[in-house]
Scaffold this motif. Structure first.
Motif, PDB file in Angstrom:
ATOM      1  N   ASN A 144      17.900  97.360 -89.459  1.00 47.56           N
ATOM      2  CA  ASN A 144      18.787  98.255 -90.329  1.00 47.56           C
ATOM      3  C   ASN A 144      20.067  97.943 -90.425  1.00 47.56           C
ATOM      4  O   ASN A 144      21.029  97.708 -91.213  1.00 47.56           O
ATOM      5  N   LEU A 145      20.506  97.496 -88.815  1.00 50.91           N
ATOM      6  CA  LEU A 145      21.945  97.144 -88.664  1.00 50.91           C
ATOM      7  C   LEU A 145      22.342  96.052 -89.355  1.00 50.91           C
ATOM      8  O   LEU A 145      23.394  96.036 -90.064  1.00 50.91           O
ATOM      9  N   LEU A 146      21.415  94.953 -89.295  1.00 51.28           N
ATOM     10  CA  LEU A 146      21.762  93.733 -89.923  1.00 51.28           C
ATOM     11  C   LEU A 146      21.808  93.920 -91.373  1.00 51.28           C
ATOM     12  O   LEU A 146      22.689  93.374 -92.011  1.00 51.28           O
ATOM     13  N   LEU A 147      20.802  94.727 -91.910  1.00 49.13           N
ATOM     14  CA  LEU A 147      21.180  94.833 -93.630  1.00 49.13           C
ATOM     15  C   LEU A 147      22.197  95.629 -93.791  1.00 49.13           C
ATOM     16  O   LEU A 147      22.796  95.239 -94.947  1.00 49.13           O
ATOM     17  N   SER A 148      22.627  96.331 -93.049  1.00 47.98           N
ATOM     18  CA  SER A 148      23.930  97.190 -93.503  1.00 47.98           C
ATOM     19  C   SER A 148      25.043  96.350 -93.306  1.00 47.98           C
ATOM     20  O   SER A 148      26.287  96.365 -94.023  1.00 47.98           O
TER      21      SER A 148
END
Length: 298
Positions: free
Chosen positions: A248-252
């Motif tokens: 999720n962090l990488l996607l954000s």
């Protein structure tokens, strides 16, 4: 000592073994059936078992285990059946002398019914020159004692003063050759004591205790495997959550980068439009100045 297996191959029909001739009179300790038979035929084969003998084989589509416990009173047998109800499944054709248990479901090819001829399993004839692999320890011990006593003196000296009857060696009254002839007419269970109901109950109790211990061990091992699986699942769940948060962090971060790139592209487009407008305005002003200059010249 030769420990090689004593294997004999007999050609015949396994469903037509005569029970009143040959080795079948004494019975067999273990019987394995390597092909599927009907439950009615299985009931006939179980009659070849000796008391305490075990048969394992496929009946229809089930692998069954049959134990011949021997003739006991109906009251004892009813108590035993009530105690084992739910674990064993009875087969049709078996009386109170047998207990049966379904081990698993299987698929075997059917037993060939030919040749349709009566089969006799030859009885074992005792001989000291052949290996005695199929004879129990009681028979070996008794035959050895008889033969050793036959070689000793008729009158045996004793450390104390015995009576005349005590000094008599009965085995030495017959020559060894005669003892060998006598032993050749005995079967392998000749010297085994007959088992009464008390001994039967003790043996069954030991077997049941062994089964309970084995089941308890299997249960504890299964519980340990379940606990280990629970621990592994908790670890995998924690790892999955960590990877999900990182994803999720990488996607954000990727979304922010895409947004920045989009804003930069929009700014570049606006700047390009402004430059185009400025260039058009400059060209228009130059055209007006040239026109004025021409008019003045005229």
């Amino acid at each position: 000592m030769d420990h090689s297996a004593d294997i004999q191959i007999i050609k015949g029909n396994g469903l037509k073994i005569l029970k009143n001739q040959g080795e079948s009179i004494v019975g067999f300790d273990r019987i394995y059936i390597g092909a599927a038979v009907d439950k009615e035929d299985l009931a006939n084969i179980t009659k070849l078992l000796s008391p305490g003998g075990i048969l394992v084989g496929p009946a229809d589509d089930e692998l069954v285990k049959v134990v011949r416990v021997g003739k006991v009173s109906l009251e004892l047998e009813d108590d035993h059946n009530m105690g084992t109800e739910g674990n064993n499944s009875s087969l049709s054709g078996l009386n109170e002398e047998f207990t049966s248990q379904i081990l698993s479901g299987v698929r075997f090819a059917p037993l060939v019914l030919s040749p349709s001829l009566n089969t006799i399993i030859p009885a074992n004839v005792w001989n000291p020159s052949i290996p005695q692999c199929g004879y129990p320890l009681e028979f070996k011990s008794a035959s050895m004692q008889l033969l050793m006593c036959s070689n000793s003196k008729l009158v045996q000296p004793l450390p104390r003063v015995p009576s005349e009857e005590e000094r008599f060696n009965l085995a030495a009254m017959l020559p060894k050759s005669l003892w060998l002839e006598v032993l050749s007419y005995t079967h392998r269970k000749w010297f085994e004591p007959e088992q009464n109901e008390a001994e039967y109950l003790k043996r069954r109790l030991r077997e049941e205790k062994a089964k309970v211990a084995s089941a308890e061990k299997a249960r504890s091992e299964a519980e340990e495997r379940c606990h280990a699986a629970e621990r592994e699942r908790a670890v995998y769940r924690l790892l999955a959550r960590r990877w999900q948060s990182r994803l999720n962090l990488l996607l954000s971060q990727q979304e922010h980068q895409d947004e920045n790139v989009r804003q930069q592209d929009e700014a570049a487009e606006e700047l390009s439009d402004l430059l185009d407008l400025a260039g058009d305005a400059y060209d228009h002003d130059n055209d007006n100045m040239v026109l004025r200059f021409e008019n003045r010249s005229a």
